[in-house]
Design an enzyme around this catalytic site. Structure first.
Site, PDB file in Angstrom:
ATOM      1  N   SER A 147       2.882   5.903 -17.665  1.00  0.00           N
ATOM      2  CA  SER A 147       3.612   4.909 -17.420  1.00  0.00           C
ATOM      3  C   SER A 147       2.886   3.508 -17.314  1.00  0.00           C
ATOM      4  CB  SER A 147       4.479   5.059 -16.269  1.00  0.00           C
ATOM      5  OG  SER A 147       5.097   3.983 -15.749  1.00  0.00           O
TER       6      SER A 147
ATOM      7  N   TYR B  96       4.753   7.470  -7.575  1.00  0.00           N
ATOM      8  CA  TYR B  96       4.914   7.651  -8.921  1.00  0.00           C
ATOM      9  C   TYR B  96       3.968   6.914  -9.641  1.00  0.00           C
ATOM     10  CZ  TYR B  96       7.199   7.049 -13.697  1.00  0.00           C
ATOM     11  OH  TYR B  96       7.613   6.997 -14.959  1.00  0.00           O
TER      12      TYR B  96
HETATM   13  N1  LIG Z   1      12.483   6.020 -19.199  1.00  0.00           N
HETATM   14  C1  LIG Z   1      11.382   5.324 -19.062  1.00  0.00           C
HETATM   15  O1  LIG Z   1      11.700   3.907 -19.006  1.00  0.00           O
HETATM   16  C2  LIG Z   1       9.847   5.720 -18.497  1.00  0.00           C
HETATM   17  C3  LIG Z   1       8.850   4.650 -18.435  1.00  0.00           C
HETATM   18  C4  LIG Z   1       7.691   5.121 -18.403  1.00  0.00           C
HETATM   19  C5  LIG Z   1       7.439   6.455 -18.334  1.00  0.00           C
HETATM   20  N2  LIG Z   1       8.296   7.309 -18.442  1.00  0.00           N
HETATM   21  C6  LIG Z   1       8.110   8.863 -18.373  1.00  0.00           C
HETATM   22  O2  LIG Z   1       8.521   9.589 -19.535  1.00  0.00           O
HETATM   23  C7  LIG Z   1       8.964  10.930 -19.038  1.00  0.00           C
HETATM   24  C8  LIG Z   1      10.475  11.187 -19.538  1.00  0.00           C
HETATM   25  O3  LIG Z   1      11.071   9.952 -18.780  1.00  0.00           O
HETATM   26  P1  LIG Z   1      12.632  10.242 -19.088  1.00  0.00           P
HETATM   27  O4  LIG Z   1      13.102   8.636 -18.764  1.00  0.00           O
HETATM   28  O5  LIG Z   1      13.274  10.465 -20.258  1.00  0.00           O
HETATM   29  O6  LIG Z   1      13.371  11.009 -17.734  1.00  0.00           O
HETATM   30  P2  LIG Z   1      14.410  12.006 -17.425  1.00  0.00           P
HETATM   31  O7  LIG Z   1      14.694  12.123 -15.896  1.00  0.00           O
HETATM   32  O8  LIG Z   1      15.620  11.731 -18.376  1.00  0.00           O
HETATM   33  O9  LIG Z   1      13.797  13.472 -17.912  1.00  0.00           O
HETATM   34  C9  LIG Z   1      13.139  14.113 -17.336  1.00  0.00           C
HETATM   35  C10 LIG Z   1      13.176  15.576 -17.299  1.00  0.00           C
HETATM   36  O10 LIG Z   1      12.371  16.238 -16.408  1.00  0.00           O
HETATM   37  C11 LIG Z   1      13.034  17.489 -15.862  1.00  0.00           C
HETATM   38  N3  LIG Z   1      12.337  17.773 -14.673  1.00  0.00           N
HETATM   39  C12 LIG Z   1      12.258  17.449 -13.534  1.00  0.00           C
HETATM   40  N4  LIG Z   1      11.514  18.107 -12.621  1.00  0.00           N
HETATM   41  C13 LIG Z   1      11.004  19.196 -13.455  1.00  0.00           C
HETATM   42  C14 LIG Z   1      10.306  20.025 -13.125  1.00  0.00           C
HETATM   43  N5  LIG Z   1       9.675  20.441 -11.879  1.00  0.00           N
HETATM   44  N6  LIG Z   1      10.039  20.952 -13.815  1.00  0.00           N
HETATM   45  C15 LIG Z   1      10.343  20.959 -15.288  1.00  0.00           C
HETATM   46  N7  LIG Z   1      11.231  19.909 -15.472  1.00  0.00           N
HETATM   47  C16 LIG Z   1      11.572  19.125 -14.530  1.00  0.00           C
HETATM   48  C17 LIG Z   1      14.479  16.827 -15.469  1.00  0.00           C
HETATM   49  O11 LIG Z   1      15.202  17.906 -15.222  1.00  0.00           O
HETATM   50  C18 LIG Z   1      14.567  15.947 -16.865  1.00  0.00           C
HETATM   51  O12 LIG Z   1      15.235  16.667 -17.561  1.00  0.00           O
HETATM   52  C19 LIG Z   1       8.606  10.895 -17.538  1.00  0.00           C
HETATM   53  O13 LIG Z   1       7.552  11.568 -17.491  1.00  0.00           O
HETATM   54  C20 LIG Z   1       8.847   9.521 -17.080  1.00  0.00           C
HETATM   55  O14 LIG Z   1       7.826   9.409 -15.921  1.00  0.00           O
HETATM   56  C21 LIG Z   1       9.586   7.108 -18.558  1.00  0.00           C
END
Ligand SMILES: NC(=O)c1ccc[n+]([C@@H]2O[C@H](COP(=O)([O-])OP(=O)(O)OC[C@H]3O[C@@H](n4cnc5c(N)ncnc54)[C@H](O)[C@@H]3O)[C@@H](O)[C@H]2O)c1
Length: 270
Positions: free
Chosen positions: A149, A162
């Site tokens: 991120s 985080y």
């Molecule tokens: N959306 C953003 O703006 C953004 C920005 C920077 C980084 N990211 C990174 O991208 C990735 C996806 O983000 P997102 O916004 O789609 O998140 P999201 O919360 O929509 O999806 C994350 C998924 O991970 C699953 N999860 C949580 N704990 C778990 C575990 N212990 N084992 C297996 N699955 C588990 C959740 O059930 C969920 O379905 C993440 O790693 C996040 O940190 C997202």
């Protein structure tokens, strides 16, 4: 988007595939010909992603697993190899979002929050790689992409656990790239900026989302597909000489000097 079959013949494992970026990536990879195992701690959400893939005529299976638990990760990887005969592509998007409100300034840190955040966002990448890499090596190579991120190097002020987990993912990515690159296994990371997903819709108010839009050098906010398309490039043979890198998908959010918004405000006021 028209499929070009860029992942035909590959097996992909996507963690966090029940939501947001992971779900979009699983769906795109399946459309591009991969057989996909959609893993999530929320098994019913993983099944919903798989139903969408199958309705589209592509191939996927759901698997409920907690990526912070090594025995479940081993079962997950074994399931992928048993079901589809190999494992070529690993996509790590699982992220512990339930701790967000308790991930506060370090002087108020709750050790359980740190353990939980690092356990999923960092150790999930370690454990899946540990069990996937031997299969990739034995079939001649593979590609791993880990979600980091902008928070890894641009502080959000709060959310230290985080940020630390995501910074550690970069170190892990470069180490894996170095350890296994000679054996044909590439590891890269994707750093999304603000991407509209179920998680960010819960985390940010409308006003905060507008602030995010102000800080994007693009006409719109990011979508899960924007990240999935970068992931497709990293998983495909087109990126076969790219290893150990962090690809930023942020619409230019991290490209400008911090004083630019203030300069814009001054110009608008004058
Ligand atoms: N959306 C953003 O703006 C953004 C920005 C920077 C980084 N990211 C990174 O991208 C990735 C996806 O983000 P997102 O916004 O789609 O998140 P999201 O919360 O929509 O999806 C994350 C998924 O991970 C699953 N999860 C949580 N704990 C778990 C575990 N212990 N084992 C297996 N699955 C588990 C959740 O059930 C969920 O379905 C993440 O790693 C996040 O940190 C997202």
């Amino acid at each position: 988007m028209e499929s070009t079959g860029r992942l035909t013949g590959r097996t992909a494992l996507v963690t966090g595939g029940g939501s947001g970026i992971g779900a979009a990536t699983a769906e795109l990879f399946a459309r591009e010909g991969a057989k996909v195992v959609v893993a999530d701690i929320n098994g019913s959400n993983a099944s919903v992603t798989v139903e969408r893939i199958q309705e589209d005529g592509s191939t996927a299976e759901p698997f409920a697993a907690d990526v912070s638990d090594e025995s479940q990760v081993k079962e997950l990887v074994d399931f992928a190899v048993r079901t589809y005969g190999s494992l070529d592509v690993l996509q790590n998007y699982a992220s512990e979002r339930r701790l967000v409100e308790r991930d506060v300034f370090v002087a108020e840190a709750d050790a359980a929050v740190w353990t939980g955040q690092l356990g999923v966002d960092l150790m999930g990448c370690v454990l899946t790689a540990k069990h996937a890499v031997p299969h990739m090596i034995s079939s001649g190579g593979g590609s791993i992409t880990n979600a980091t991120s902008l928070a890894a190097w641009l502080s959000l002020e709060s959310r230290p656990a985080y940020a630390t987990a995501k910074a550690a993912v970069i170190g892990l990515t470069k180490t894996l790239a170095t350890e296994y690159g000679k054996e044909g296994v590439r590891t890269n990371a994707i750093a999304p900026g603000h991407i509209v997903s179920p998680a960010t819709e819960r985390m940010y108010s409308e006003e905060q989302t507008q602030v995010m839009l102000d800080h994007v050098s693009a006409p719109r906010l990011g979508r899960p597909d924007d990240v999935a398309l970068a992931a497709l490039f990293l998983a495909s043979p087109e990126s076969s000489f790219i290893n150990g890198q962090v690809i930023v998908v942020d619409g230019g959010m991290s490209a400008y000097a911090p004083m630019v918004p203030s300069f814009r405000r001054l110009a608008a006021d004058s």
